[in-house]
Design a protein around this motif. Structure first.
Motif, PDB file in Angstrom:
ATOM      1  N   LYS A  84       5.111  38.645  61.048  1.00 52.04           N
ATOM      2  CA  LYS A  84       6.245  37.788  61.409  1.00 52.04           C
ATOM      3  C   LYS A  84       7.445  38.632  61.825  1.00 52.04           C
ATOM      4  O   LYS A  84       8.156  38.289  62.778  1.00 52.04           O
ATOM      5  CB  LYS A  84       6.609  36.881  60.234  1.00 52.04           C
ATOM      6  CG  LYS A  84       5.577  35.804  59.933  1.00 52.04           C
ATOM      7  CD  LYS A  84       5.963  35.001  58.703  1.00 52.04           C
ATOM      8  CE  LYS A  84       4.927  33.937  58.388  1.00 52.04           C
ATOM      9  NZ  LYS A  84       5.239  33.199  57.137  1.00 52.04           N
ATOM     10  N   LYS A  85       7.682  39.728  61.108  1.00 49.27           N
ATOM     11  CA  LYS A  85       8.794  40.616  61.457  1.00 49.27           C
ATOM     12  C   LYS A  85       8.588  41.222  62.843  1.00 49.27           C
ATOM     13  O   LYS A  85       9.540  41.345  63.618  1.00 49.27           O
ATOM     14  CB  LYS A  85       8.930  41.720  60.409  1.00 49.27           C
ATOM     15  CG  LYS A  85       9.415  41.224  59.056  1.00 49.27           C
ATOM     16  CD  LYS A  85       9.455  42.360  58.042  1.00 49.27           C
ATOM     17  CE  LYS A  85       9.889  41.858  56.680  1.00 49.27           C
ATOM     18  NZ  LYS A  85       9.899  42.957  55.663  1.00 49.27           N
ATOM     19  N   MET A  86       7.357  41.587  63.150  1.00 46.41           N
ATOM     20  CA  MET A  86       7.072  42.144  64.473  1.00 46.41           C
ATOM     21  C   MET A  86       7.339  41.104  65.559  1.00 46.41           C
ATOM     22  O   MET A  86       7.916  41.415  66.617  1.00 46.41           O
ATOM     23  CB  MET A  86       5.626  42.616  64.551  1.00 46.41           C
ATOM     24  CG  MET A  86       5.265  43.246  65.896  1.00 46.41           C
ATOM     25  SD  MET A  86       3.495  43.579  66.066  1.00 46.41           S
ATOM     26  CE  MET A  86       2.856  41.908  66.197  1.00 46.41           C
ATOM     27  N   ILE A  87       6.936  39.868  65.311  1.00 53.17           N
ATOM     28  CA  ILE A  87       7.173  38.794  66.279  1.00 53.17           C
ATOM     29  C   ILE A  87       8.668  38.605  66.503  1.00 53.17           C
ATOM     30  O   ILE A  87       9.139  38.480  67.644  1.00 53.17           O
ATOM     31  CB  ILE A  87       6.524  37.485  65.800  1.00 53.17           C
ATOM     32  CG1 ILE A  87       4.995  37.610  65.817  1.00 53.17           C
ATOM     33  CG2 ILE A  87       6.960  36.311  66.674  1.00 53.17           C
ATOM     34  CD1 ILE A  87       4.277  36.444  65.170  1.00 53.17           C
ATOM     35  N   ILE A  88       9.434  38.599  65.405  1.00 52.67           N
ATOM     36  CA  ILE A  88      10.888  38.440  65.518  1.00 52.67           C
ATOM     37  C   ILE A  88      11.489  39.560  66.348  1.00 52.67           C
ATOM     38  O   ILE A  88      12.339  39.335  67.222  1.00 52.67           O
ATOM     39  CB  ILE A  88      11.526  38.399  64.113  1.00 52.67           C
ATOM     40  CG1 ILE A  88      11.150  37.098  63.405  1.00 52.67           C
ATOM     41  CG2 ILE A  88      13.037  38.548  64.195  1.00 52.67           C
ATOM     42  CD1 ILE A  88      11.561  37.060  61.953  1.00 52.67           C
ATOM     43  N   GLU A  89      11.052  40.806  66.088  1.00 57.78           N
ATOM     44  CA  GLU A  89      11.578  41.942  66.830  1.00 57.78           C
ATOM     45  C   GLU A  89      11.287  41.835  68.322  1.00 57.78           C
ATOM     46  O   GLU A  89      12.153  42.091  69.163  1.00 57.78           O
ATOM     47  CB  GLU A  89      10.994  43.248  66.282  1.00 57.78           C
ATOM     48  CG  GLU A  89      11.604  43.693  64.970  1.00 57.78           C
ATOM     49  CD  GLU A  89      11.153  45.090  64.575  1.00 57.78           C
ATOM     50  OE1 GLU A  89      10.049  45.503  64.997  1.00 57.78           O
ATOM     51  OE2 GLU A  89      11.894  45.764  63.863  1.00 57.78           O
ATOM     52  N   GLU A  90      10.063  41.456  68.654  1.00 59.53           N
ATOM     53  CA  GLU A  90       9.681  41.379  70.058  1.00 59.53           C
ATOM     54  C   GLU A  90      10.401  40.227  70.771  1.00 59.53           C
ATOM     55  O   GLU A  90      10.856  40.382  71.910  1.00 59.53           O
ATOM     56  CB  GLU A  90       8.162  41.227  70.187  1.00 59.53           C
ATOM     57  CG  GLU A  90       7.392  42.459  69.756  1.00 59.53           C
ATOM     58  CD  GLU A  90       7.869  43.715  70.448  1.00 59.53           C
ATOM     59  OE1 GLU A  90       7.737  43.793  71.684  1.00 59.53           O
ATOM     60  OE2 GLU A  90       8.408  44.615  69.760  1.00 59.53           O
ATOM     61  N   LEU A  91      10.530  39.089  70.104  1.00 63.43           N
ATOM     62  CA  LEU A  91      11.258  37.973  70.710  1.00 63.43           C
ATOM     63  C   LEU A  91      12.741  38.290  70.823  1.00 63.43           C
ATOM     64  O   LEU A  91      13.412  37.872  71.782  1.00 63.43           O
ATOM     65  CB  LEU A  91      11.047  36.705  69.884  1.00 63.43           C
ATOM     66  CG  LEU A  91       9.630  36.130  69.901  1.00 63.43           C
ATOM     67  CD1 LEU A  91       9.547  34.903  68.999  1.00 63.43           C
ATOM     68  CD2 LEU A  91       9.186  35.779  71.317  1.00 63.43           C
ATOM     69  N   SER A  92      13.252  39.042  69.848  1.00 61.31           N
ATOM     70  CA  SER A  92      14.652  39.458  69.897  1.00 61.31           C
ATOM     71  C   SER A  92      14.927  40.319  71.132  1.00 61.31           C
ATOM     72  O   SER A  92      15.949  40.153  71.819  1.00 61.31           O
ATOM     73  CB  SER A  92      15.010  40.229  68.626  1.00 61.31           C
ATOM     74  OG  SER A  92      16.291  40.821  68.725  1.00 61.31           O
ATOM     75  N   LYS A  93      14.015  41.242  71.414  1.00 59.32           N
ATOM     76  CA  LYS A  93      14.168  42.081  72.607  1.00 59.32           C
ATOM     77  C   LYS A  93      14.114  41.232  73.874  1.00 59.32           C
ATOM     78  O   LYS A  93      14.910  41.419  74.797  1.00 59.32           O
ATOM     79  CB  LYS A  93      13.068  43.137  72.647  1.00 59.32           C
ATOM     80  CG  LYS A  93      13.149  44.180  71.547  1.00 59.32           C
ATOM     81  CD  LYS A  93      11.949  45.115  71.616  1.00 59.32           C
ATOM     82  CE  LYS A  93      11.934  46.082  70.448  1.00 59.32           C
ATOM     83  NZ  LYS A  93      10.718  46.943  70.448  1.00 59.32           N
ATOM     84  N   LEU A 125      14.879  38.165  74.263  1.00 60.61           N
ATOM     85  CA  LEU A 125      16.043  37.291  74.391  1.00 60.61           C
ATOM     86  C   LEU A 125      17.373  38.051  74.329  1.00 60.61           C
ATOM     87  O   LEU A 125      18.441  37.437  74.354  1.00 60.61           O
ATOM     88  CB  LEU A 125      16.017  36.240  73.276  1.00 60.61           C
ATOM     89  CG  LEU A 125      14.817  35.282  73.294  1.00 60.61           C
ATOM     90  CD1 LEU A 125      14.801  34.428  72.033  1.00 60.61           C
ATOM     91  CD2 LEU A 125      14.847  34.411  74.538  1.00 60.61           C
ATOM     92  N   SER A 126      17.282  39.387  74.232  1.00 60.74           N
ATOM     93  CA  SER A 126      18.481  40.249  74.169  1.00 60.74           C
ATOM     94  C   SER A 126      19.423  39.820  73.041  1.00 60.74           C
ATOM     95  O   SER A 126      20.634  39.722  73.217  1.00 60.74           O
ATOM     96  CB  SER A 126      19.226  40.227  75.511  1.00 60.74           C
ATOM     97  OG  SER A 126      18.398  40.663  76.557  1.00 60.74           O
ATOM     98  N   LEU A 127      18.845  39.575  71.870  1.00 55.64           N
ATOM     99  CA  LEU A 127      19.642  39.113  70.735  1.00 55.64           C
ATOM    100  C   LEU A 127      20.317  40.253  69.981  1.00 55.64           C
ATOM    101  O   LEU A 127      21.228  40.028  69.194  1.00 55.64           O
ATOM    102  CB  LEU A 127      18.753  38.321  69.769  1.00 55.64           C
ATOM    103  CG  LEU A 127      18.143  37.040  70.324  1.00 55.64           C
ATOM    104  CD1 LEU A 127      17.284  36.356  69.254  1.00 55.64           C
ATOM    105  CD2 LEU A 127      19.222  36.077  70.814  1.00 55.64           C
ATOM    106  N   GLU A 128      19.829  41.465  70.180  1.00 56.55           N
ATOM    107  CA  GLU A 128      20.398  42.651  69.546  1.00 56.55           C
ATOM    108  C   GLU A 128      20.428  42.530  68.018  1.00 56.55           C
ATOM    109  O   GLU A 128      21.408  42.852  67.356  1.00 56.55           O
ATOM    110  CB  GLU A 128      21.806  42.939  70.080  1.00 56.55           C
ATOM    111  CG  GLU A 128      21.821  43.227  71.578  1.00 56.55           C
ATOM    112  CD  GLU A 128      23.190  43.589  72.105  1.00 56.55           C
ATOM    113  OE1 GLU A 128      24.152  43.562  71.305  1.00 56.55           O
ATOM    114  OE2 GLU A 128      23.294  43.889  73.302  1.00 56.55           O
ATOM    115  N   LEU A 129      19.337  42.052  67.464  1.00 56.09           N
ATOM    116  CA  LEU A 129      19.218  42.001  66.007  1.00 56.09           C
ATOM    117  C   LEU A 129      19.003  43.411  65.463  1.00 56.09           C
ATOM    118  O   LEU A 129      18.469  44.287  66.163  1.00 56.09           O
ATOM    119  CB  LEU A 129      18.044  41.108  65.609  1.00 56.09           C
ATOM    120  CG  LEU A 129      18.151  39.628  65.976  1.00 56.09           C
ATOM    121  CD1 LEU A 129      16.883  38.893  65.547  1.00 56.09           C
ATOM    122  CD2 LEU A 129      19.363  38.991  65.325  1.00 56.09           C
TER     123      LEU A 129
END
Length: 293
Positions: free
Chosen positions: A112-121, A123-127
């Motif tokens: 789940k963390k990997m999915i969040i990281e990839e979607l963050s990139k 969407l340019s969310l800069e998490l």
């Protein structure tokens, strides 16, 4: 299919029917009336257990856990590209398990963390970057795949580091190398020899696994039955040292509950070096079922 890979998947399949049931007395009683290995998950049984997580509903007999699927996907990818990079591995998993991906099954926290990281990139969310400190058995998936394909294990470690930078994984790669190359030693002798390669803070638990007869005492003081490697690896040593056959090993693993399917990956891999795998178990591995997961 390579023997080690086949054995690991068989071990995984064998334990899925009781995976994440955390009620050992309940499982012990159930085992006196029916086999706990190679079965589909039964919601009614999960509800009767004091603590359980019913996360693989409607999976047919022969299915594997999420970690089993990771192993199957990675092995297939290595067949076509033995020079797989960590980025390749990440993309492989992400494309399977992302929202709308082809995989239908439970997704654990590290994924789940990997999915969040990839979607963050995307969407340019800069998490903020999440720490790579996972301590689950998933870190050994690259080892099994690379060992089965006889590839360089330094590359396997790089894939493990997709989820974790813990040094323990490298140490246990060395432990497994000894167990998979027994050099004429029997299983107990190989287990004793391999402990020298284990992380220092694991050695007492691993030594006790070989000599402790009281199962409750061992689990309470030296392992546990959950997914983390500080619980799973000592328990795997206990199971291996208290079994006399491949079948005996799988039955004991299932009766202990907890992370039965994912422990089965390691047990199947190691057990196949010392024991013959019964034909009836080999027949449980139907690749067409895995292709549909």
């Amino acid at each position: 299919m390579q023997r080690l890979l086949k054995a690991a998947l068989i071990g995984n399949i064998s334990g899925l029917g009781v995976h994440w049931i955390y009620d050992r007395p309940f499982l012990e009683t159930l085992s006196q009336h029916q086999s706990l290995i190679f079965r589909v998950q039964d919601k009614e049984i999960y509800e009767k257990a004091k603590k359980s997580f019913y996360v693989y509903p409607n999976k047919p007999l022969g299915s594997v856990s999420t970690q089993g699927m990771f192993l199957y996907w990675l092995s297939n990818a290595l067949t076509t590209n033995p020079n797989l990079t960590q980025t390749d591995y990440k993309n492989l998993l992400f494309n399977k398990i992302k929202p709308g991906g082809s995989y239908s099954g439970y997704i654990e926290s590290y994924a789940k963390k990997m999915i969040i990281e990839e979607l963050s990139k995307d969407l340019s969310l800069e998490l903020p970057v999440l720490p790579k400190t996972d301590d689950h058995l998933v870190g050994f998936i690259p080892y099994i795949a690379y060992k089965a394909h006889q590839l360089d294990l330094t590359h396997a470690l790089k894939l493990t580091q997709l989820f974790s930078n813990l040094n323990e994984y490298q140490d246990f790669f060395n432990v497994f190398d000894i167990l998979l190359s027994p050099s004429g030693l029997n299983l107990i002798e190989s287990l004793k020899k391999s402990i020298h390669q284990a992380p220092p803070h694991y050695k007492l638990a691993l030594e006790q696994a070989l000599i402790t007869q009281d199962l409750d005492l061992f689990i309470n003081e030296h392992s546990g039955i959950a997914c983390q490697i500080n619980q799973s690896i000592p328990l795997i040593f206990y199971i291996l040292s208290h079994s006399n056959s491949f079948e005996d090993m799988l039955h004991l693993n299932a009766k202990l509950g907890g992370a039965t399917a994912d422990r089965g990956l390691i047990l199947g891999m190691i057990g196949s070096i010392y024991y013959d795998i019964p034909d009836k178990f080999i027949n449980m591995l139907d690749l067409s079922i895995l292709e549909k997961q």
